[in-house]
Design a protein around this motif. Sequence first.
Motif, PDB file in Angstrom:
ATOM      1  N   ALA A 167      20.248  22.517 -38.168  1.00 55.31           N
ATOM      2  CA  ALA A 167      19.714  21.274 -37.802  1.00 55.31           C
ATOM      3  C   ALA A 167      19.741  20.732 -36.691  1.00 55.31           C
ATOM      4  CB  ALA A 167      20.058  20.618 -39.679  1.00 55.31           C
ATOM      5  N   ALA A 168      21.246  20.598 -36.376  1.00 59.26           N
ATOM      6  CA  ALA A 168      21.592  20.125 -34.830  1.00 59.26           C
ATOM      7  C   ALA A 168      20.612  20.210 -33.701  1.00 59.26           C
ATOM      8  CB  ALA A 168      23.385  20.552 -34.972  1.00 59.26           C
ATOM      9  N   ALA A 169      20.515  21.926 -33.476  1.00 57.84           N
ATOM     10  CA  ALA A 169      19.224  22.128 -32.886  1.00 57.84           C
ATOM     11  C   ALA A 169      18.272  21.634 -32.731  1.00 57.84           C
ATOM     12  CB  ALA A 169      19.547  23.212 -32.782  1.00 57.84           C
ATOM     13  N   PRO A 170      17.881  20.825 -31.098  1.00 58.90           N
ATOM     14  CA  PRO A 170      16.145  20.310 -31.049  1.00 58.90           C
ATOM     15  C   PRO A 170      15.418  21.721 -31.802  1.00 58.90           C
ATOM     16  CG  PRO A 170      17.187  20.206 -28.947  1.00 58.90           C
ATOM     17  CD  PRO A 170      17.935  20.574 -29.906  1.00 58.90           C
ATOM     18  N   SER A 171      14.137  21.215 -32.523  1.00 61.42           N
ATOM     19  CA  SER A 171      12.873  22.224 -32.690  1.00 61.42           C
ATOM     20  C   SER A 171      12.566  22.046 -31.072  1.00 61.42           C
ATOM     21  CB  SER A 171      11.754  21.215 -33.705  1.00 61.42           C
ATOM     22  OG  SER A 171      11.729  20.221 -32.924  1.00 61.42           O
ATOM     23  N   LYS A 172      11.326  23.071 -30.949  1.00 64.91           N
ATOM     24  CA  LYS A 172      10.980  23.782 -29.347  1.00 64.91           C
ATOM     25  C   LYS A 172      10.423  22.530 -29.318  1.00 64.91           C
ATOM     26  CE  LYS A 172       8.209  27.131 -27.726  1.00 64.91           C
ATOM     27  NZ  LYS A 172       7.197  28.558 -27.543  1.00 64.91           N
ATOM     28  N   ASP A 173       9.222  21.533 -30.383  1.00 60.98           N
ATOM     29  CA  ASP A 173       8.264  20.439 -29.625  1.00 60.98           C
ATOM     30  C   ASP A 173       9.377  19.476 -29.264  1.00 60.98           C
ATOM     31  OD1 ASP A 173       6.250  21.770 -30.897  1.00 60.98           O
ATOM     32  OD2 ASP A 173       6.355  21.384 -33.174  1.00 60.98           O
ATOM     33  N   GLU A 174      10.431  18.991 -30.313  1.00 59.93           N
ATOM     34  CA  GLU A 174      11.056  17.772 -29.628  1.00 59.93           C
ATOM     35  C   GLU A 174      11.960  18.105 -27.834  1.00 59.93           C
ATOM     36  OE1 GLU A 174      13.786  16.617 -33.454  1.00 59.93           O
ATOM     37  OE2 GLU A 174      13.860  17.590 -32.620  1.00 59.93           O
ATOM     38  N   GLN A 175      11.871  19.498 -28.142  1.00 61.97           N
ATOM     39  CA  GLN A 175      11.790  20.408 -26.615  1.00 61.97           C
ATOM     40  C   GLN A 175      10.583  20.187 -25.643  1.00 61.97           C
ATOM     41  OE1 GLN A 175      14.168  24.033 -27.257  1.00 61.97           O
ATOM     42  NE2 GLN A 175      15.676  23.661 -25.940  1.00 61.97           N
ATOM     43  N   MET A 176       9.667  20.307 -25.647  1.00 62.17           N
ATOM     44  CA  MET A 176       8.704  19.735 -25.255  1.00 62.17           C
ATOM     45  C   MET A 176       8.658  19.117 -25.016  1.00 62.17           C
ATOM     46  SD  MET A 176       6.754  23.670 -24.623  1.00 62.17           S
ATOM     47  CE  MET A 176       5.355  22.259 -24.444  1.00 62.17           C
ATOM     48  N   ALA A 177       8.475  17.817 -25.526  1.00 61.54           N
ATOM     49  CA  ALA A 177       8.632  16.295 -25.628  1.00 61.54           C
ATOM     50  C   ALA A 177       9.745  15.858 -24.489  1.00 61.54           C
ATOM     51  CB  ALA A 177       8.278  15.700 -26.748  1.00 61.54           C
ATOM     52  N   ALA A 178      10.464  15.904 -24.534  1.00 64.12           N
ATOM     53  CA  ALA A 178      12.329  15.914 -23.912  1.00 64.12           C
ATOM     54  C   ALA A 178      11.656  16.848 -22.318  1.00 64.12           C
ATOM     55  CB  ALA A 178      13.114  15.891 -24.068  1.00 64.12           C
ATOM     56  N   GLY A 179      11.173  17.422 -22.567  1.00 61.84           N
ATOM     57  CA  GLY A 179      10.823  18.291 -21.414  1.00 61.84           C
ATOM     58  C   GLY A 179       9.598  17.753 -20.644  1.00 61.84           C
ATOM     59  N   GLU A 180       8.696  17.478 -21.178  1.00 64.91           N
ATOM     60  CA  GLU A 180       7.505  16.950 -20.147  1.00 64.91           C
ATOM     61  C   GLU A 180       8.220  15.120 -19.713  1.00 64.91           C
ATOM     62  OE1 GLU A 180       2.772  15.419 -20.955  1.00 64.91           O
ATOM     63  OE2 GLU A 180       4.527  15.697 -22.383  1.00 64.91           O
ATOM     64  N   LYS A 181       8.577  14.753 -20.400  1.00 60.96           N
ATOM     65  CA  LYS A 181       9.118  12.829 -19.365  1.00 60.96           C
ATOM     66  C   LYS A 181      10.458  13.877 -18.284  1.00 60.96           C
ATOM     67  CE  LYS A 181       9.898  10.761 -23.375  1.00 60.96           C
ATOM     68  NZ  LYS A 181      10.450   9.506 -24.227  1.00 60.96           N
ATOM     69  N   VAL A 182      11.404  14.982 -18.101  1.00 59.36           N
ATOM     70  CA  VAL A 182      12.216  14.754 -17.109  1.00 59.36           C
ATOM     71  C   VAL A 182      10.971  15.905 -15.839  1.00 59.36           C
ATOM     72  CG1 VAL A 182      14.010  16.711 -16.759  1.00 59.36           C
ATOM     73  CG2 VAL A 182      13.963  15.853 -18.735  1.00 59.36           C
ATOM     74  N   TYR A 183       9.742  16.833 -16.260  1.00 60.26           N
ATOM     75  CA  TYR A 183       9.377  17.209 -15.641  1.00 60.26           C
ATOM     76  C   TYR A 183       8.639  16.691 -14.579  1.00 60.26           C
ATOM     77  CZ  TYR A 183       6.016  20.497 -13.097  1.00 60.26           C
ATOM     78  OH  TYR A 183       4.865  20.813 -12.704  1.00 60.26           O
ATOM     79  N   ASN A 184       8.222  15.230 -15.460  1.00 59.92           N
ATOM     80  CA  ASN A 184       7.424  14.215 -14.334  1.00 59.92           C
ATOM     81  C   ASN A 184       8.618  13.164 -13.909  1.00 59.92           C
ATOM     82  OD1 ASN A 184       5.173  15.096 -15.658  1.00 59.92           O
ATOM     83  ND2 ASN A 184       4.911  13.272 -17.593  1.00 59.92           N
ATOM     84  N   GLY A 185       9.479  13.729 -14.294  1.00 52.24           N
ATOM     85  CA  GLY A 185      10.119  12.119 -13.075  1.00 52.24           C
ATOM     86  C   GLY A 185      10.917  13.189 -12.053  1.00 52.24           C
ATOM     87  N   GLN A 186      11.291  14.573 -12.479  1.00 51.33           N
ATOM     88  CA  GLN A 186      11.838  15.961 -11.760  1.00 51.33           C
ATOM     89  C   GLN A 186      11.154  16.383 -10.619  1.00 51.33           C
ATOM     90  OE1 GLN A 186      15.625  14.278 -10.994  1.00 51.33           O
ATOM     91  NE2 GLN A 186      15.062  12.909 -12.314  1.00 51.33           N
ATOM     92  N   CYS A 187       9.820  16.563 -11.216  1.00 50.11           N
ATOM     93  CA  CYS A 187       9.528  18.349 -10.855  1.00 50.11           C
ATOM     94  C   CYS A 187       8.281  18.091 -10.533  1.00 50.11           C
ATOM     95  CB  CYS A 187       9.614  18.951 -12.046  1.00 50.11           C
ATOM     96  SG  CYS A 187      11.076  19.176 -12.819  1.00 50.11           S
ATOM     97  N   ALA A 188       7.180  17.002 -10.865  1.00 47.17           N
ATOM     98  CA  ALA A 188       5.725  16.749 -10.354  1.00 47.17           C
ATOM     99  C   ALA A 188       5.085  16.774  -9.373  1.00 47.17           C
ATOM    100  CB  ALA A 188       5.489  15.986 -11.785  1.00 47.17           C
ATOM    101  N   ALA A 189       6.552  15.335  -8.538  1.00 50.60           N
ATOM    102  CA  ALA A 189       6.461  14.690  -7.450  1.00 50.60           C
ATOM    103  C   ALA A 189       6.229  16.826  -6.558  1.00 50.60           C
ATOM    104  CB  ALA A 189       7.207  14.777  -6.776  1.00 50.60           C
TER     105      ALA A 189
END
Length: 404
Positions: free
Chosen positions: A304-326
């Motif tokens: 219950a405490a750990a984020p689901s894979k879908d939640e990680q995918m959503a959060a990871g997309e934000k990090v990727y667009n901000g840090q990696c996509a360039a």
Amino acid sequence: MWMAGIGLAMAYTGERYNLPMGVTEISREVHGLHMLIFWVCVAIAVVVFGAMFYSVFAHRRSVHPKPADFHESTTVEIVWTTIPFIILIAMAIPAAGTLIKMEDTRNSDMTIKVTGYQWKWHYDYIGQDVAFFSTLSAESNRARQLGSGIDVNTVPNYLVDVDKPLVLPVGQKIRFLVTANDVIHAWWVPALAVKKDAIPGYINEVWARIDEPGTYRGVCAELCGRDHGFMPIVVQALPEDEYNAWLAEQKGSEVAAAAPAATTASDAGVDAPAEAVAEPAPAAGETTELAAAAAEEAPAADAAAAPSKDEQMAAGEKVYNGQCAACHQAGGTGIPPNFPSLVGGAVSTGPAAEMLNQIVKGKNLMPPFGHLSDDEIAAVATFVRNSWGNSASAVAPAEVAAQR
């Protein structure tokens, strides 16, 4: 693209055809020198071209069919040598004073280390334990992609906006240490009259004292590779009290990111209410039943405490667009050979530990991203390993911690 970036930076100073007045003492002196020398050049042009046109008109053949036969004049040569010399000395004295002042970084109130990367900036507040990367904003990055279908005129501050601006206090002398990690860049903010080359293995110094709060934009002014035109600079100048609040917030967020996600049992015991402490211990016969029940409930609580894979995918997309996509592009296709494709790539589909180690510690042209939290790195790794046709299990923050 290099000229387009410079044009955008100048457009956001309010000037299109001239140097901006700026918001620092040095920028105003530079503007004053620029205008002084501009008008000196205008006066010289008027005199020289006026003499030429007068000579052509007044001494044309129909008026003077027989030209003068004198050859040399020592007096004229002395005059036209002395006058330019005096003009140059008159311009050099104030210019030299301003140049000396620009290089005087003594008695600074704070120091910022600026490091150029392909293609982003890293800012390190020396002595404050605050550091972060600043990259092209996700909105501009999406709009610049071929076939994006986005009208760039609808994107605010297109190509001159970032995800994290450099925040500075007003009224303090700020010393900048400018360097680079890969190739030569140049850190240029017209409103501050600051433009210094960022050279790998070498540190240049420059300073500024901003007089007015506001947002000031700049660009990399040295051709540094394919995405040179996509590494803007944004400086946000705040009053001192607002800056101190921002700095405290940054330090607080870093402490929170470094803290464990859950308290230990001993921490919980310290804060436990008196009623819980006074509760009688279970009878000997109940101990085994309680232990069994706790063993069954623990995995459920962790899940219950750990984020689901879908939640990680959503959060990871934000990090990727901000840090990696360039560098790796919005679709993960990369910029080979410097930045390989993440679509079915050996790293993105290989062992998670190898990928996490590269994210945390960097490799070749890829800078280290250890400043990101374990949750952020786990999320972006999960996103990359499960996007664009890749398929793998989710990455846990504990796996990231093991690579630090």
